[in-house]
Design a protein around this motif. Sequence first.
Motif, PDB file in Angstrom:
ATOM      1  N   ALA A 214       0.821  -1.301   0.098  1.00 39.82           N
ATOM      2  CA  ALA A 214       0.020  -0.005   0.065  1.00 39.82           C
ATOM      3  C   ALA A 214       0.835   1.359   0.172  1.00 39.82           C
ATOM      4  CB  ALA A 214      -1.084   0.001   1.300  1.00 39.82           C
ATOM      5  N   SER A 215       2.115   1.297   0.846  1.00 45.65           N
ATOM      6  CA  SER A 215       2.730   2.473   0.903  1.00 45.65           C
ATOM      7  C   SER A 215       3.897   2.557  -0.019  1.00 45.65           C
ATOM      8  CB  SER A 215       3.393   2.503   2.065  1.00 45.65           C
ATOM      9  OG  SER A 215       2.183   2.537   3.233  1.00 45.65           O
ATOM     10  N   ILE A 216       4.400   1.450  -0.577  1.00 44.61           N
ATOM     11  CA  ILE A 216       5.516   1.611  -1.602  1.00 44.61           C
ATOM     12  C   ILE A 216       5.203   1.320  -2.988  1.00 44.61           C
ATOM     13  CG2 ILE A 216       7.948   0.868  -1.887  1.00 44.61           C
ATOM     14  CD1 ILE A 216       8.232   0.536   0.926  1.00 44.61           C
ATOM     15  N   ILE A 217       4.511   0.069  -3.015  1.00 45.44           N
ATOM     16  CA  ILE A 217       4.230  -0.437  -4.278  1.00 45.44           C
ATOM     17  C   ILE A 217       3.298   0.259  -5.382  1.00 45.44           C
ATOM     18  CG2 ILE A 217       3.621  -2.380  -5.751  1.00 45.44           C
ATOM     19  CD1 ILE A 217       6.341  -2.616  -4.196  1.00 45.44           C
ATOM     20  N   LEU A 218       2.064   0.576  -4.586  1.00 41.90           N
ATOM     21  CA  LEU A 218       1.047   1.372  -5.317  1.00 41.90           C
ATOM     22  C   LEU A 218       1.538   2.673  -5.918  1.00 41.90           C
ATOM     23  CD1 LEU A 218      -2.311   0.214  -3.566  1.00 41.90           C
ATOM     24  CD2 LEU A 218      -1.415  -0.394  -5.907  1.00 41.90           C
ATOM     25  N   PRO A 219       2.126   3.499  -4.874  1.00 44.34           N
ATOM     26  CA  PRO A 219       2.533   4.832  -5.581  1.00 44.34           C
ATOM     27  C   PRO A 219       3.689   4.720  -6.806  1.00 44.34           C
ATOM     28  CG  PRO A 219       2.964   4.697  -3.162  1.00 44.34           C
ATOM     29  CD  PRO A 219       2.477   3.354  -3.432  1.00 44.34           C
ATOM     30  N   LEU A 220       4.356   3.673  -6.412  1.00 42.96           N
ATOM     31  CA  LEU A 220       5.378   3.561  -7.878  1.00 42.96           C
ATOM     32  C   LEU A 220       4.529   3.119  -8.870  1.00 42.96           C
ATOM     33  CD1 LEU A 220       8.432   1.711  -5.938  1.00 42.96           C
ATOM     34  CD2 LEU A 220       8.145   4.223  -6.898  1.00 42.96           C
ATOM     35  N   ALA A 221       3.438   2.332  -8.869  1.00 43.39           N
ATOM     36  CA  ALA A 221       2.724   1.752  -9.791  1.00 43.39           C
ATOM     37  C   ALA A 221       1.787   2.744 -10.570  1.00 43.39           C
ATOM     38  CB  ALA A 221       1.907   0.533  -9.101  1.00 43.39           C
ATOM     39  N   ARG A 222       1.638   3.962 -10.155  1.00 43.09           N
ATOM     40  CA  ARG A 222       0.752   5.026 -10.589  1.00 43.09           C
ATOM     41  C   ARG A 222       0.892   4.854 -12.231  1.00 43.09           C
ATOM     42  NH1 ARG A 222       1.048  10.703  -7.699  1.00 43.09           N
ATOM     43  NH2 ARG A 222       3.292  10.360  -8.698  1.00 43.09           N
ATOM     44  N   PRO A 223       1.821   5.072 -12.829  1.00 38.39           N
ATOM     45  CA  PRO A 223       1.756   4.944 -14.511  1.00 38.39           C
ATOM     46  C   PRO A 223       0.895   3.721 -14.847  1.00 38.39           C
ATOM     47  CG  PRO A 223       3.698   5.655 -13.741  1.00 38.39           C
ATOM     48  CD  PRO A 223       3.290   5.214 -12.556  1.00 38.39           C
ATOM     49  N   GLY A 224       1.232   2.691 -14.410  1.00 39.20           N
ATOM     50  CA  GLY A 224       0.633   1.390 -14.630  1.00 39.20           C
ATOM     51  C   GLY A 224      -0.778   1.459 -14.305  1.00 39.20           C
ATOM     52  N   LEU A 225      -1.211   1.935 -13.223  1.00 38.29           N
ATOM     53  CA  LEU A 225      -2.704   1.882 -12.908  1.00 38.29           C
ATOM     54  C   LEU A 225      -3.456   2.881 -13.806  1.00 38.29           C
ATOM     55  CD1 LEU A 225      -2.181   2.218  -9.071  1.00 38.29           C
ATOM     56  CD2 LEU A 225      -3.000   0.261 -10.167  1.00 38.29           C
ATOM     57  N   ALA A 226      -2.749   3.921 -14.079  1.00 35.51           N
ATOM     58  CA  ALA A 226      -3.411   5.014 -15.047  1.00 35.51           C
ATOM     59  C   ALA A 226      -3.469   4.308 -16.373  1.00 35.51           C
ATOM     60  CB  ALA A 226      -2.596   6.212 -15.307  1.00 35.51           C
ATOM     61  N   ALA A 227      -2.585   3.477 -16.942  1.00 34.54           N
ATOM     62  CA  ALA A 227      -2.890   3.056 -18.226  1.00 34.54           C
ATOM     63  C   ALA A 227      -3.854   1.849 -18.216  1.00 34.54           C
ATOM     64  CB  ALA A 227      -1.522   2.359 -18.687  1.00 34.54           C
ATOM     65  N   VAL A 228      -4.105   1.130 -17.093  1.00 32.08           N
ATOM     66  CA  VAL A 228      -5.212   0.068 -17.108  1.00 32.08           C
ATOM     67  C   VAL A 228      -6.388   0.951 -16.890  1.00 32.08           C
ATOM     68  CG1 VAL A 228      -6.218  -1.702 -15.428  1.00 32.08           C
ATOM     69  CG2 VAL A 228      -3.783  -1.528 -15.866  1.00 32.08           C
ATOM     70  N   ALA A 229      -6.443   2.030 -16.040  1.00 30.66           N
ATOM     71  CA  ALA A 229      -7.913   2.728 -15.908  1.00 30.66           C
ATOM     72  C   ALA A 229      -8.165   3.238 -17.218  1.00 30.66           C
ATOM     73  CB  ALA A 229      -7.435   3.870 -14.887  1.00 30.66           C
ATOM     74  N   VAL A 230      -7.311   3.780 -18.087  1.00 32.68           N
ATOM     75  CA  VAL A 230      -7.993   4.504 -19.317  1.00 32.68           C
ATOM     76  C   VAL A 230      -8.475   3.158 -20.583  1.00 32.68           C
ATOM     77  CG1 VAL A 230      -7.185   5.489 -21.438  1.00 32.68           C
ATOM     78  CG2 VAL A 230      -6.720   6.430 -19.233  1.00 32.68           C
ATOM     79  N   ILE A 231      -7.429   2.173 -20.560  1.00 31.21           N
ATOM     80  CA  ILE A 231      -7.976   1.197 -21.059  1.00 31.21           C
ATOM     81  C   ILE A 231      -9.333   0.277 -20.908  1.00 31.21           C
ATOM     82  CG2 ILE A 231      -7.202  -1.353 -22.147  1.00 31.21           C
ATOM     83  CD1 ILE A 231      -4.344  -0.476 -21.776  1.00 31.21           C
ATOM     84  N   GLN A 232      -9.478  -0.090 -19.454  1.00 29.41           N
ATOM     85  CA  GLN A 232     -10.705  -0.696 -19.303  1.00 29.41           C
ATOM     86  C   GLN A 232     -11.719   0.411 -19.066  1.00 29.41           C
ATOM     87  OE1 GLN A 232     -10.859  -3.650 -18.968  1.00 29.41           O
ATOM     88  NE2 GLN A 232      -8.687  -4.056 -19.359  1.00 29.41           N
ATOM     89  N   GLY A 233     -11.552   1.572 -19.045  1.00 33.44           N
ATOM     90  CA  GLY A 233     -12.458   2.675 -18.869  1.00 33.44           C
ATOM     91  C   GLY A 233     -13.172   2.978 -20.050  1.00 33.44           C
ATOM     92  N   LEU A 234     -12.126   2.914 -21.250  1.00 33.71           N
ATOM     93  CA  LEU A 234     -12.683   2.770 -22.532  1.00 33.71           C
ATOM     94  C   LEU A 234     -13.657   1.551 -22.920  1.00 33.71           C
ATOM     95  CD1 LEU A 234      -9.650   4.285 -24.779  1.00 33.71           C
ATOM     96  CD2 LEU A 234     -11.948   5.397 -24.026  1.00 33.71           C
ATOM     97  N   HIS A 235     -13.218   0.623 -22.329  1.00 31.95           N
ATOM     98  CA  HIS A 235     -13.906  -0.716 -22.630  1.00 31.95           C
ATOM     99  C   HIS A 235     -15.304  -0.520 -21.761  1.00 31.95           C
ATOM    100  CE1 HIS A 235     -15.226  -5.025 -21.409  1.00 31.95           C
ATOM    101  NE2 HIS A 235     -15.048  -4.989 -22.569  1.00 31.95           N
ATOM    102  N   ALA A 236     -15.361  -0.048 -20.839  1.00 29.18           N
ATOM    103  CA  ALA A 236     -16.719  -0.153 -20.056  1.00 29.18           C
ATOM    104  C   ALA A 236     -17.493   1.018 -20.700  1.00 29.18           C
ATOM    105  CB  ALA A 236     -16.465   0.106 -18.607  1.00 29.18           C
ATOM    106  N   TRP A 237     -16.978   2.098 -21.074  1.00 25.50           N
ATOM    107  CA  TRP A 237     -17.722   2.992 -21.517  1.00 25.50           C
ATOM    108  C   TRP A 237     -18.388   2.980 -22.876  1.00 25.50           C
ATOM    109  CZ3 TRP A 237     -18.943   7.809 -19.549  1.00 25.50           C
ATOM    110  CH2 TRP A 237     -19.500   8.693 -20.112  1.00 25.50           C
TER     111      TRP A 237
END
Length: 305
Positions: A214-237
């Motif tokens: 929660a404190s180390i991995i997720l902050p470093l993974a912010r670019p990956g999370l953003a990429a997943v959010a956009v790809i899956q957001g487009l699919h859901a939309w």
Amino acid sequence: MVTSLAGTQKNGAAEAPPGNPLHDRSPEPPRRRRIRPERVGLYGLLVAAALTALFPLLWMLSGSLQTQDELLSGDHFLPNVPHWQNYVTAWTDGDLGTYLSNSVFYTLTAVLGILVVSSMAGYVLARVEFWGKGFITFVILAVMIIPAPAMFLAQYRLLLDLQLTNSRLGYILILITSGIPMATLIMRSFFVSQPRELEESAALDGASPLRIFASIILPLARPGLAAVAVIQGLHAWNEYLMALVLFDDNGLMPIQRGLTSFNSAETPQQQVLLAATVISVVPVIVFYLLAQRNIVNGLGAGALK
């Protein structure tokens, strides 16, 4: 006397005489980067591809501001007088407010669920060694090969047994389960490319695995999370087929249902349909523009390994 000579020598060493070339030399202007001849063709190809991709959007925006006669005649690309009433008609007659709010709720909820599950699953597949890890990765790849319409019958049967048909919860669960496989593989690739030193240091300091994640991995993974959010957001939309199968109430339909209200052979309203389409794509474009830097960084980091 000695002091004055020393001061004179010191000043002379610090400041050059006015006639010194080093004193009169002005800073060189920045050099302009020359475009190599072999890159001219590449740049021209990229510009042509960008214009090709933007032309449908420009045509849609122009057509949404034309009257029906102007649009069907095709004499002018730009409207003579912008007809903003098309947007008012699309919003009121198509009930786009209800459909748009439904799509925003479905997309945000589904993306949040996908991010939570895929980030944890991707981290486990990237960092934890256990029996059957390769088989699980193979199953995830196999699920991605199956077309979504081929799973509609099984998904609908499951929701029917759970009494979740014609409900928001059932539709959101379908969106989440459909997006987890691809999102998990993207996050796994991103975590594999990250060094282990920070995690090992935090573990030596006594941090628990959950705290490290929660404190180390997720902050470093912010670019990956953003990429997943956009790809899956487009699919859901853009999802509509499962909503058409699952929902009986139009009040639960996503934005794509509102677009079909103006697609009628008896009363064609192409200009209003284009206006409704512009309204439907604006949230997606805004979200993509805000997250595009993280998308590129996330996909690039995930592609390193």
